[in-house]
Design an enzyme around this catalytic site. Structure first.
Site, PDB file in Angstrom:
ATOM      1  N   ASP A 199       0.862  -1.173   0.000  1.00  0.00           N
ATOM      2  CA  ASP A 199       0.000   0.000   0.000  1.00  0.00           C
ATOM      3  C   ASP A 199       0.905   1.232   0.000  1.00  0.00           C
ATOM      4  O   ASP A 199       2.136   1.133   0.071  1.00  0.00           O
ATOM      5  CB  ASP A 199      -0.945  -0.041   1.224  1.00  0.00           C
ATOM      6  CG  ASP A 199      -2.198   0.780   0.992  1.00  0.00           C
ATOM      7  OD1 ASP A 199      -3.243   0.464   1.596  1.00  0.00           O
ATOM      8  OD2 ASP A 199      -2.147   1.734   0.192  1.00  0.00           O
ATOM      9  N   GLU A 250     -10.816   6.088   4.737  1.00  0.00           N
ATOM     10  CA  GLU A 250      -9.794   5.546   5.646  1.00  0.00           C
ATOM     11  C   GLU A 250      -9.966   6.056   7.066  1.00  0.00           C
ATOM     12  O   GLU A 250     -11.092   6.108   7.576  1.00  0.00           O
ATOM     13  CB  GLU A 250      -8.405   5.845   5.062  1.00  0.00           C
ATOM     14  CG  GLU A 250      -8.242   5.199   3.680  1.00  0.00           C
ATOM     15  CD  GLU A 250      -6.829   5.212   3.185  1.00  0.00           C
ATOM     16  OE1 GLU A 250      -6.596   5.572   2.028  1.00  0.00           O
ATOM     17  OE2 GLU A 250      -5.919   4.830   3.955  1.00  0.00           O
TER      18      GLU A 250
HETATM   19  O1  LIG Z   1      -4.553   5.283  -3.490  1.00  0.00           O
HETATM   20  C1  LIG Z   1      -3.634   4.231  -3.388  1.00  0.00           C
HETATM   21  C2  LIG Z   1      -3.895   3.417  -2.115  1.00  0.00           C
HETATM   22  C3  LIG Z   1      -5.240   2.689  -2.149  1.00  0.00           C
HETATM   23  O2  LIG Z   1      -5.272   1.792  -3.255  1.00  0.00           O
HETATM   24  C4  LIG Z   1      -5.415   1.892  -0.835  1.00  0.00           C
HETATM   25  O3  LIG Z   1      -6.644   1.156  -0.835  1.00  0.00           O
HETATM   26  C5  LIG Z   1      -5.454   2.799   0.361  1.00  0.00           C
HETATM   27  O4  LIG Z   1      -5.175   2.080   1.553  1.00  0.00           O
HETATM   28  C6  LIG Z   1      -4.533   3.979   0.191  1.00  0.00           C
HETATM   29  N1  LIG Z   1      -4.323   4.923   1.091  1.00  0.00           N
HETATM   30  C7  LIG Z   1      -3.560   5.855   0.501  1.00  0.00           C
HETATM   31  C8  LIG Z   1      -3.118   7.080   1.181  1.00  0.00           C
HETATM   32  N2  LIG Z   1      -2.834   6.720   2.548  1.00  0.00           N
HETATM   33  C9  LIG Z   1      -2.177   7.557   3.352  1.00  0.00           C
HETATM   34  C10 LIG Z   1      -1.979   7.150   4.669  1.00  0.00           C
HETATM   35  C11 LIG Z   1      -1.294   7.983   5.519  1.00  0.00           C
HETATM   36  C12 LIG Z   1      -0.817   9.210   5.066  1.00  0.00           C
HETATM   37  C13 LIG Z   1      -1.045   9.602   3.739  1.00  0.00           C
HETATM   38  C14 LIG Z   1      -1.726   8.775   2.876  1.00  0.00           C
HETATM   39  C15 LIG Z   1      -3.276   5.490  -0.784  1.00  0.00           C
HETATM   40  N3  LIG Z   1      -3.882   4.303  -0.946  1.00  0.00           N
END
Ligand SMILES: OC[C@@H]1[C@@H](O)[C@H](O)[C@@H](O)c2nc(CNc3ccccc3)cn21
Length: 610
Positions: free
Chosen positions: A287, A499
């Site tokens: 991820d 999320e």
């Molecule tokens: O968008 C790409 C992936 C997505 O496919 C996943 O299902 C998802 O878990 C996912 N989350 C993020 C962004 N997450 C994030 C977490 C902490 C700080 C900044 C971004 C990107 N993605």
């Protein structure tokens, strides 16, 4: 003639072996690197042999970019990849989790929680095929969908991305993979990556998030799933059996942990179980910054993160920004023997297998011939059908009263009242992963769609009925006007979220929803429609309500709700989740020893078309 790997008539493994044998370590590590679109100039892709690019939620070439702009962007990047020594095409990925959500004027389908209520795998497969066409319209060949989480606690902010709490229902809905990628031909090999038609009208899919993402304690996102191995295998693993058999091309690892071990560092589950026991032959992708989050605080020891993640069996890393650091560190770890070349070769072999299988070497460039598929009326009609079939009728008339639904289209000289913020809010009815990562409230040019209110007006104004809309009517307004209204439709619910931002421990209907329900339903016969990513607390209002409908997150085709409210179609939806009485009962799922729901899993009243 040209190199053997470029020859599509050669056997797949011969092409892989030939190409792998020619690759330098830098070229191999480049294939394992997926970078964010913002960083992915053709020069960067060329210089670092980048094998994949992604759009994170909301990462678009321009606001309201048309298909042509997407196609140009992807093709420019592809030019950078094809100009490398070996000319290995890059793979562009995006989250098309309820339709091509990031793209202006794409068809937005109901989120998975609603699709689970349709109980219609064939419909969901057709949705997959339609989404694949809309994604290909923008030149993109790979999507980070479907989420096959088995959400066991609605307090989880991603519960709406899960088809159900029941593993068998989620297994049935993996039919969407065969829609995305195409159906494996009769007699075709099962359990190996498959994308049909030379990849022109289908996309490579991604079963996520492996494994147990929907089982975290208290529904806390990206936290710890505490369970026996038997519980993991019976509750969270089953959809992966079906995904592998259906030829899913990729699997994404979960941010969550299993009994305290980060999934991104879980060699037993990623390599021994998924790759060896289930014989998954596609590639495993991390991820977003998933390796960074192996440590606390995140990125505290990136060399350790890379070592643990790659040795666990991750093949492609969604970096997404610090790609030079990733490439340098992984190169060091291979050169100092921490990571054997055999692990690198396994990763690259899997990535190449997917790229060869899906025809990316033969069709690396997109064209605009499918641009008309984006937001096509036929797809919107399919989405409208899905909305109709996703609605669950929970109450229809107070004890002793005759059923309120289907509502009459004629109000016999009076008017009808539509109340509540969610009746006129395209953003809220679409939910998260819409235009931006978190989604947004309001209508203002968000994208093309039909609000619930628009749908109601279209259904009954031709019958001469006057529709009055009040977003948040106070008691005084209702008292002064109640004689005027033949009945009321109250549409309330949750704001969009994604999320961790969706994690919620009280699950109450956000204000002013409860007040609108009390003010309106206290004086006028009312049907309440809840627009939400999950079940919410409704028991306190139930007696005051004449009829109650769960609409989940229906997407752009809001007229599907009017279709059923006014009897053009009957209610058929069945709950994909147990509707609790209070959050103190959670987690509470079908099959539990102690099961005292307000409405049980599978519940749904039916009406006949009028
Ligand atoms: O968008 C790409 C992936 C997505 O496919 C996943 O299902 C998802 O878990 C996912 N989350 C993020 C962004 N997450 C994030 C977490 C902490 C700080 C900044 C971004 C990107 N993605």
């Amino acid at each position: 003639g040209g190199a053997r790997y470029k020859d599509p008539t050669r056997p797949l493994n011969a092409r892989i072996d030939d190409l792998l044998g020619r690759m330098t370590l830098a070229e191999k590590i480049g294939q394992m690197s997926q970078i964010e679109r913002e960083k992915a100039t053709p020069d960067v892709i060329n210089k670092y042999f980048i094998g994949s690019v992604l759009s994170g939620g909301g990462s678009v070439p321009a606001a309201n970019a048309p298909p042509e702009a997407w196609v140009k962007m992807v093709n420019d990047m592809q030019g950078g990849a094809l100009s490398t020594r070996l000319g290995i095409p890059m793979l562009y990925g995006i989250d098309a989790v309820h339709g091509h959500g990031s793209v202006y004027k794409a068809t937005i389908f109901p989120h998975n929680i609603g699709l689970g209520c349709t109980r219609d795998p064939e419909l969901v497969k057709r949705i997959g095929a339609a989404v694949a066409l809309e994604v290909r319209a923008t030149g993109i060949p790979y999507i980070f969908a479907p989420c096959v989480a088995v959400c066991r606690d609605p307090r989880w902010g991603r519960c709406y991305e899960s088809f159900s709490e029941h593993p068998e229902l989620v297994q049935n809905m993996t039919s969407i993979i065969s829609g995305f990628q195409g159906e494996i031909p009769a007699g075709g090999r099962k359990g190996v990556p498959f994308v049909a038609s030379g990849g022109r009208r289908n996309v490579a899919a991604c079963a996520k998030h492996y494994v147990g993402d929907g089982g975290t304690a208290g529904g806390i996102n990206a936290n710890d799933t505490v369970a026996t191995f038997h519980e993991l295998l019976s509750l969270h693993m089953p959809p992966y059996y079906n995904a592998v058999i259906r030829g899913v091309a990729t699997v994404m690892v979960s941010y969550s942990s299993f009994n305290g071990v980060k999934m991104h560092a879980n060699h037993f589950l990623v390599t021994d179980f998924l790759k060896k026991r289930l014989r998954f032959r596609g590639f495993v992708i991390s991820d977003y910054q998933g390796l960074d989050f192996i440590t606390t605080p995140e990125h505290a020891d990136y060399l350790l993160s890379i070592k643990l993640g790659i040795l666990a069996g991750i093949d492609m890393v969604m970096i997404p920004f610090n790609y030079t650091e990733f490439i340098d560190d992984l190169t060091l770890l291979v050169q100092n023997g921490t990571i054997p070349m055999s692990r690198i070769d396994d990763a690259v072999r899997r990535i190449l297998r997917v790229k060869f299988t899906m025809g990316l070497f033969e069709n690396p460039y997109a064209d605009t011939s499918l641009a008309g598929e984006l937001g096509k009326q036929e797809h919107r009609d399919l989405a409208r059908e899905a909305v109709r079939k996703s609605l669950v009728l929970l109450k229809n008339g107070k004890p002793g009263d005759k059923p309120l639904l289907p509502l009459p289209k004629k109000a016999y000289g009076g008017s009808i009242l539509v109340a509540g913020s969610h009746a006129d809010d395209l953003g809220s009815q679409c939910g998260g992963w819409t235009i931006t990562w978190q989604g947004s409230t309001g209508n203002n040019n968000l994208t093309a769609g039909t609000t619930i209110l628009d749908g109601i007006k279209r259904a009954i104004e031709p019958a001469g009925t006057d529709v009055v809309y009040a977003g948040n009517p106070d008691a005084d307004f209702v008292q002064r006007n109640k004689a005027r209204f033949y009945y009321a439709i109250v549409v309330v619910g949750e704001p969009p979220y994604a999320e961790t931002f969706g994690d919620n421990s009280n699950l109450t209907i956000p204000a002013p929803g409860p007040d609108v329900i009390r003010n309106v339903c206290g004086s006028i016969r009312c049907v309440v429609v809840i627009v939400s990513g999950r079940q919410l607390v409704v028991e306190p209002y139930l007696d005051a309500i004449d009829a109650l409908v769960a609409a989940w997150l229906p997407g752009t085709e809001g007229q599907g709700i009017a279709d059923v409210l006014f009897g053009d179609y009957g209610f058929t939806g069945k709950l994909s989740r147990t509707w609790f009485r209070s959050v103190e009962q959670l987690p509470m799922n079908v099959g539990d020893a102690h099961y005292d729901p307000l409405f049980p899993f599978g519940f749904g009243l039916e009406t006949q078309p009028s």
